[in-house]
Every structure is written in C-alpha cells, then in structure tokens.
Design a protein around this motif. Structure first.
Motif, PDB file in Angstrom:
ATOM      1  N   TRP A  44      -8.097  -4.156  -2.169  1.00 44.33           N
ATOM      2  CA  TRP A  44      -8.841  -3.777  -0.956  1.00 44.33           C
ATOM      3  C   TRP A  44      -8.111  -2.671  -0.202  1.00 44.33           C
ATOM      4  O   TRP A  44      -8.736  -1.707   0.265  1.00 44.33           O
ATOM      5  CB  TRP A  44      -9.014  -4.995  -0.058  1.00 44.33           C
ATOM      6  CG  TRP A  44      -9.655  -4.661   1.251  1.00 44.33           C
ATOM      7  CD1 TRP A  44     -10.974  -4.395   1.479  1.00 44.33           C
ATOM      8  CD2 TRP A  44      -8.984  -4.480   2.501  1.00 44.33           C
ATOM      9  NE1 TRP A  44     -11.173  -4.092   2.800  1.00 44.33           N
ATOM     10  CE2 TRP A  44      -9.960  -4.138   3.456  1.00 44.33           C
ATOM     11  CE3 TRP A  44      -7.650  -4.597   2.902  1.00 44.33           C
ATOM     12  CZ2 TRP A  44      -9.656  -3.896   4.789  1.00 44.33           C
ATOM     13  CZ3 TRP A  44      -7.347  -4.362   4.236  1.00 44.33           C
ATOM     14  CH2 TRP A  44      -8.343  -4.000   5.160  1.00 44.33           C
ATOM     15  N   GLN A  45      -6.781  -2.774  -0.109  1.00 47.59           N
ATOM     16  CA  GLN A  45      -6.022  -1.753   0.587  1.00 47.59           C
ATOM     17  C   GLN A  45      -6.127  -0.393  -0.103  1.00 47.59           C
ATOM     18  O   GLN A  45      -6.085   0.630   0.533  1.00 47.59           O
ATOM     19  CB  GLN A  45      -4.547  -2.169   0.706  1.00 47.59           C
ATOM     20  CG  GLN A  45      -4.317  -3.275   1.705  1.00 47.59           C
ATOM     21  CD  GLN A  45      -2.834  -3.575   1.873  1.00 47.59           C
ATOM     22  OE1 GLN A  45      -2.127  -3.833   0.898  1.00 47.59           O
ATOM     23  NE2 GLN A  45      -2.367  -3.540   3.102  1.00 47.59           N
ATOM     24  N   ALA A  46      -6.259  -0.440  -1.427  1.00 51.02           N
ATOM     25  CA  ALA A  46      -6.377   0.792  -2.204  1.00 51.02           C
ATOM     26  C   ALA A  46      -7.790   1.375  -2.131  1.00 51.02           C
ATOM     27  O   ALA A  46      -8.061   2.425  -2.692  1.00 51.02           O
ATOM     28  CB  ALA A  46      -5.982   0.547  -3.644  1.00 51.02           C
ATOM     29  N   GLY A  47      -8.681   0.659  -1.471  1.00 45.81           N
ATOM     30  CA  GLY A  47     -10.058   1.168  -1.318  1.00 45.81           C
ATOM     31  C   GLY A  47     -10.997   0.618  -2.357  1.00 45.81           C
ATOM     32  O   GLY A  47     -12.129   1.071  -2.488  1.00 45.81           O
ATOM     33  N   GLY A  48     -10.531  -0.406  -3.097  1.00 43.90           N
ATOM     34  CA  GLY A  48     -11.357  -0.973  -4.157  1.00 43.90           C
ATOM     35  C   GLY A  48     -12.304  -2.034  -3.676  1.00 43.90           C
ATOM     36  O   GLY A  48     -12.359  -2.416  -2.549  1.00 43.90           O
TER      37      GLY A  48
ATOM     38  N   PRO B 294       2.729 -11.037  -2.680  1.00 49.39           N
ATOM     39  CA  PRO B 294       1.669 -10.066  -2.989  1.00 49.39           C
ATOM     40  C   PRO B 294       0.421 -10.745  -3.553  1.00 49.39           C
ATOM     41  O   PRO B 294       0.515 -11.650  -4.378  1.00 49.39           O
ATOM     42  CB  PRO B 294       2.306  -9.161  -4.047  1.00 49.39           C
ATOM     43  CG  PRO B 294       3.753  -9.463  -4.039  1.00 49.39           C
ATOM     44  CD  PRO B 294       3.942 -10.820  -3.448  1.00 49.39           C
ATOM     45  N   ILE B 295      -0.733 -10.298  -3.082  1.00 49.94           N
ATOM     46  CA  ILE B 295      -2.019 -10.812  -3.543  1.00 49.94           C
ATOM     47  C   ILE B 295      -2.808  -9.645  -4.111  1.00 49.94           C
ATOM     48  O   ILE B 295      -3.056  -8.647  -3.404  1.00 49.94           O
ATOM     49  CB  ILE B 295      -2.785 -11.484  -2.382  1.00 49.94           C
ATOM     50  CG1 ILE B 295      -1.963 -12.653  -1.829  1.00 49.94           C
ATOM     51  CG2 ILE B 295      -4.171 -11.935  -2.829  1.00 49.94           C
ATOM     52  CD1 ILE B 295      -2.525 -13.253  -0.562  1.00 49.94           C
ATOM     53  N   ASP B 296      -3.202  -9.755  -5.367  1.00 50.16           N
ATOM     54  CA  ASP B 296      -3.873  -8.648  -6.046  1.00 50.16           C
ATOM     55  C   ASP B 296      -5.140  -8.196  -5.333  1.00 50.16           C
ATOM     56  O   ASP B 296      -5.427  -7.001  -5.242  1.00 50.16           O
ATOM     57  CB  ASP B 296      -4.209  -9.034  -7.504  1.00 50.16           C
ATOM     58  CG  ASP B 296      -2.954  -9.151  -8.359  1.00 50.16           C
ATOM     59  OD1 ASP B 296      -1.902  -8.599  -7.975  1.00 50.16           O
ATOM     60  OD2 ASP B 296      -3.015  -9.819  -9.426  1.00 50.16           O
ATOM     61  N   SER B 297      -5.943  -9.144  -4.858  1.00 52.57           N
ATOM     62  CA  SER B 297      -7.199  -8.779  -4.200  1.00 52.57           C
ATOM     63  C   SER B 297      -6.936  -8.006  -2.909  1.00 52.57           C
ATOM     64  O   SER B 297      -7.696  -7.081  -2.570  1.00 52.57           O
ATOM     65  CB  SER B 297      -8.049 -10.029  -3.921  1.00 52.57           C
ATOM     66  OG  SER B 297      -7.345 -10.931  -3.094  1.00 52.57           O
ATOM     67  N   VAL B 298      -5.880  -8.351  -2.195  1.00 54.48           N
ATOM     68  CA  VAL B 298      -5.526  -7.607  -0.978  1.00 54.48           C
ATOM     69  C   VAL B 298      -5.067  -6.203  -1.351  1.00 54.48           C
ATOM     70  O   VAL B 298      -5.476  -5.222  -0.711  1.00 54.48           O
ATOM     71  CB  VAL B 298      -4.429  -8.353  -0.178  1.00 54.48           C
ATOM     72  CG1 VAL B 298      -3.942  -7.486   0.986  1.00 54.48           C
ATOM     73  CG2 VAL B 298      -4.943  -9.682   0.340  1.00 54.48           C
ATOM     74  N   ALA B 299      -4.259  -6.105  -2.399  1.00 55.86           N
ATOM     75  CA  ALA B 299      -3.797  -4.775  -2.844  1.00 55.86           C
ATOM     76  C   ALA B 299      -4.974  -3.901  -3.247  1.00 55.86           C
ATOM     77  O   ALA B 299      -5.016  -2.710  -2.927  1.00 55.86           O
ATOM     78  CB  ALA B 299      -2.818  -4.933  -3.994  1.00 55.86           C
TER      79      ALA B 299
ATOM     80  N   ILE C 258       0.822  -1.209   0.000  1.00 56.50           N
ATOM     81  CA  ILE C 258       0.000   0.000   0.000  1.00 56.50           C
ATOM     82  C   ILE C 258       0.859   1.263   0.000  1.00 56.50           C
ATOM     83  O   ILE C 258       0.379   2.353  -0.242  1.00 56.50           O
ATOM     84  CB  ILE C 258      -0.934  -0.016   1.236  1.00 56.50           C
ATOM     85  CG1 ILE C 258      -2.032   1.021   1.095  1.00 56.50           C
ATOM     86  CG2 ILE C 258      -0.161   0.158   2.512  1.00 56.50           C
ATOM     87  CD1 ILE C 258      -3.075   0.946   2.191  1.00 56.50           C
ATOM     88  N   SER C 259       2.147   1.113   0.237  1.00 55.74           N
ATOM     89  CA  SER C 259       3.057   2.255   0.389  1.00 55.74           C
ATOM     90  C   SER C 259       3.551   2.785  -0.951  1.00 55.74           C
ATOM     91  O   SER C 259       4.741   2.961  -1.164  1.00 55.74           O
ATOM     92  CB  SER C 259       4.250   1.841   1.255  1.00 55.74           C
ATOM     93  OG  SER C 259       3.830   1.344   2.481  1.00 55.74           O
ATOM     94  N   TRP C 260       2.608   3.067  -1.851  1.00 55.66           N
ATOM     95  CA  TRP C 260       3.000   3.615  -3.144  1.00 55.66           C
ATOM     96  C   TRP C 260       3.653   4.969  -2.935  1.00 55.66           C
ATOM     97  O   TRP C 260       3.189   5.775  -2.136  1.00 55.66           O
ATOM     98  CB  TRP C 260       1.779   3.756  -4.045  1.00 55.66           C
ATOM     99  CG  TRP C 260       1.140   2.444  -4.337  1.00 55.66           C
ATOM    100  CD1 TRP C 260       1.645   1.424  -5.096  1.00 55.66           C
ATOM    101  CD2 TRP C 260      -0.109   1.962  -3.825  1.00 55.66           C
ATOM    102  NE1 TRP C 260       0.790   0.351  -5.099  1.00 55.66           N
ATOM    103  CE2 TRP C 260      -0.293   0.650  -4.338  1.00 55.66           C
ATOM    104  CE3 TRP C 260      -1.083   2.501  -3.003  1.00 55.66           C
ATOM    105  CZ2 TRP C 260      -1.416  -0.101  -4.049  1.00 55.66           C
ATOM    106  CZ3 TRP C 260      -2.195   1.749  -2.718  1.00 55.66           C
ATOM    107  CH2 TRP C 260      -2.352   0.468  -3.234  1.00 55.66           C
TER     108      TRP C 260
END
Length: 198
Positions: free
Chosen positions: A194-198, A187-192, A124-126
């Motif tokens: 969700w973390q991004a607010g999607g 890394p798991i795309d679905s977690v990324a 999440i630390s983009w």
C-alpha cells in the motif's frame, strides 16, 4: 498539559540539553555523516519523499514525526513525575535533557549501517542513505519544540495535535511515525504494498 509547568526546564537543564545536542552532532561528524545534502544546498523545506534529498534538509515530511516524539516524551515525563511521583517528583525539571538524550541516541542509531539497511529492506524508505547532520540537528530541534509545546497545552490538545500530524503524513506520503515503527519492528507485506502505491 496544564501540569507541564513543573516539567519546564530550569537554566541548568537547558545547558545540559545544549551539551547533549552538541555531543550528538560531534558523534555524527565522527561517524562521517555528511554535514549537509550532497546537492550542496540547505533548504528550509524539501517535500519529495522518494528523492535523494529526503532527510537531508531542515524540514521534510518526517519532521512531524520528530515533533510528535516530543509530544510523546512530554506525556511520558508527565506520567512518570507528576502522576507517579518518580524520585519524589524532584528531577521533573530535568525531563527535557532526558528527552534530548533519547532523541539524540535515536538520531545516532538511525544513521548506523545496521538501521539504514533495515530501513531500506522493510520500509517505504527504499534507497535511504541516512540523514545529513543538518537534518539530524533539525530533527532534535523539532522534538524539542514538540516537547515544549506539549508542556504548554492541555493533554487532550497534545493528543489531538499528534493524531492530526499522523493523519496528515499518512494522507500525503502514506507514512508516519506509527507506520515507521511498525514496519521497522514487524514488517507487513500488505502495508508495504500500500505504501508503494499498490
């Protein structure tokens, strides 16, 4: 953990811990890490994760993760030395310097280009650019505090505190120590998403 008294550091262990802390700070300076936030100030608390000031001040939403590192390392030390009698139990009071060494090694590696880029790619630390030296020093301090508190608490209270801190960070910023490790290693795309607010 009630058995933590025998893990409590003696005077030499405190001194070695301080030396390890200072060596870590010197290495971060040698790595040309910024001493403090480029904003020019030092805040006790900065709570905006998606910000250029994240990981630049004394405390932020990732401080609980470092506190939890201390809880975990105290638990590991207790298992190794109190339960398994590693080395006959004698070096147990050196557990704090070992924990400081591990945390300092993480702070140094976390601020290498390879790990910074990994954070940018998969967590999440983009836009993450690494920690300021003030933040890294505080993170080692938070770990130390967690370690020492764990030595004074029953084991179940340390576990409950760690779970509470994980759930708090998860609820507020959609990130915590568990997700951070998961996303760095696997890394798991679905977690990324969700973390991004999607």
């Amino acid at each position: 953990m009630k058995q933590g008294a025998k893990l409590w550091p003696h005077k030499k262990a405190w001194k070695v811990s301080l030396v390890l802390f200072l060596v870590a700070i010197a290495i971060l300076f040698a790595m040309d890490r910024p001493p403090l936030c480029e904003c020019g100030s030092i805040k006790l608390w900065h709570g905006v994760v998606e910000s250029s000031e994240n990981s630049q001040h004394i405390t932020d939403w990732y401080a609980p993760s470092h506190f939890t590192h201390g809880l975990i390392m105290a638990g590991v030390a207790w298992l190794l030395w109190r339960k398994w009698k590693l080395f006959g139990g004698r070096p147990s009071r050196w557990a704090l310097p070992i924990a400081v060494f591990v945390e300092a090694a993480w702070e140094i590696s976390e601020n290498t280009p390879m790990v910074i880029n990994r954070y940018r790619e998969v967590t999440i630390s983009w836009g993450y650019s690494g920690d300021s030296i003030v933040n890294s020093a505080a993170d080692i301090g938070w770990m130390t505090l967690g370690f020492l508190i764990a030595l004074r608490l029953p084991w179940w209270a340390s576990v409950a505190l760690g779970v509470f801190l994980e759930l708090l960070a998860l609820a507020v910023i959609r990130d915590n120590l568990t997700l951070n490790v998961l996303m760095l290693l696997y890394p798991i795309d679905s977690v990324a998403a969700w973390q991004a607010g999607g």
